[in-house]
Design an enzyme around this catalytic site. Structure first.
Site: not given
Ligand code: 5RP
Length: 228
Positions: A33-34, A86, A88-89, A100-102, A108
Site C-alpha cells: 500500500s505504500t 519497496d 517494509a513491515d 513479506g507481509g504481502g 522483492e
C-alpha cells in the site's frame, strides 16, 4: 485516527521516493500500500514524458503498473536495476528490515539485490528498536511443510501457516508462507542465514544490509535515512 495518519504518511513517503527516479532508469517496483503511492506518482510522471522501465516484484504490482501505464521489462532482459523502491513491515535502527507481509518477499529480495540503490518507503509505525514483533514471513515449498515448520520451531520461532479463505495462501511462486513469531530477533543476520539453511525454506523476510535509503516519518517529519 492511526489508520488515517498512516495513509497520509504512506502517500508522503511514496511520492517522495519518485524524486529518486530519473529519465532512462530501470526501476524495481515493490509491492504494497505504500508503494502504491510511489507508483501512482510514477504513472503521472510517465504520462508527462518520463521514460523508464519497471520491473515488478509481484503479479499484483505488474497489474497496477499496466493500469498506470508504466512500461515493464523482465529481469532476464536487463543487466541491472538502477533503483528499486519497496515497503517494509519493520525497520530497525541499522535499516535492517522485515518484509513479506504481502507475501512477495522472494521476488522483492531478488529485485532489491539486483538494484544499484534500494530505497524503502515506510510510515512511522514501521520503525522499531528491535525486529520481531511483526511475525517473520518465511517462504517454503509446500512439500513436507509440516517438517519444515518443525525445524523453524527449533530455531526458537512459533510458526503458523498463512491462510487465505481457509486454504493455504499461495505466493506468486506457488509456495506457502509460514508467519513465524520470534518476539524479539536479537541476531537478525544469524537468523536470516539459519532459516535459509533449512531444506524446504526458499527464503525469509529478513533483509539485512540491503536498504541503502529509508524514507519515513519521525515526529511528524519526513526523514531520509542513509545506511552508514
Ligand atoms: C510485501 C511487503 C510490503 O512491502 C510490506 O508488507 C509493507 O506493506 P505496506 O506498504 O502495505 O504497509 O513486504 O510483501
Amino acid at each position: 485516527m492511526k489508520g488515517d495518519n498512516a495513509l497520509i504518511e504512506k502517500m508522503e513517503v511514496g511520492e517522495k521516493a519518485a524524486e529518486f527516479v530519473k529519465d532512462g532508469m530501470v526501476v524495481g517496483l515493490g509491492t504494497g500500500s505504500t508503494v502504491y503511492y510511489f507508483m501512482s506518482k510514477l504513472g503521472h510522471l510517465v504520462q508527462q514524458g518520463l521514460s523508464i522501465k519497471g520491473v515488478p516484484t509481484s503479479k499484483q504490482t505488474e497489474k497496477l503498473a499496466l493500469e498506470l501505464g508504466i512500461p515493464l521489462v523482465s529481469l532476464n532482459e536487463i543487466e541491472q536495476i538502477d533503483v528499486a523502491v519497496d515497503g517494509a513491515d519493520e525497520i530497525d535502527s541499522e535499516l535492517n528490515l522485515i518484509k513479506g507481509g504481502g507475501g512477495a518477499l522472494l521476488r522483492e529480495k531478488i529485485i532489491a539485490n539486483a538494484a544499484k540503490t534500494f530505497i524503502v518507503v515506510a510510515d512511522s509505525h514501521k520503525n522499531v528498536d528491535t525486529l520481531g514483533t511483526f511475525p517473520l514471513p518465511v517462504e517454503v515449498v509446500p512439500f513436507g511443510y509440516e517438517m519444515t515448520m518443525k525445524y523453524i520451531r527449533e530455531l526458537g520461532g512459533n510458526p503458523k501457516l498463512r491462510q487465505k479463505e481457509a486454504t493455504p495462501f499461495l505466493t506468486d511462486n506457488g509456495n506457502y508462507i509460514i508467519d513465524t513469531s520470534f518476539q524479539e530477533i536479537k541476531k537478525p543476520r544469524d537468523l536470516e542465514k539459519n532459516l535459509n539453511l533449512i531444506p524446504g525454506v526458499v527464503d525469509n523476510g529478513l533483509f539485512i544490509d540491503m536498504a541503502d535509503t529509508v524514507i519515513t516519518i519521525v515526529d511528524n517529519t519526513l526523514v531520509t535515512k542513509i545506511r552508514g
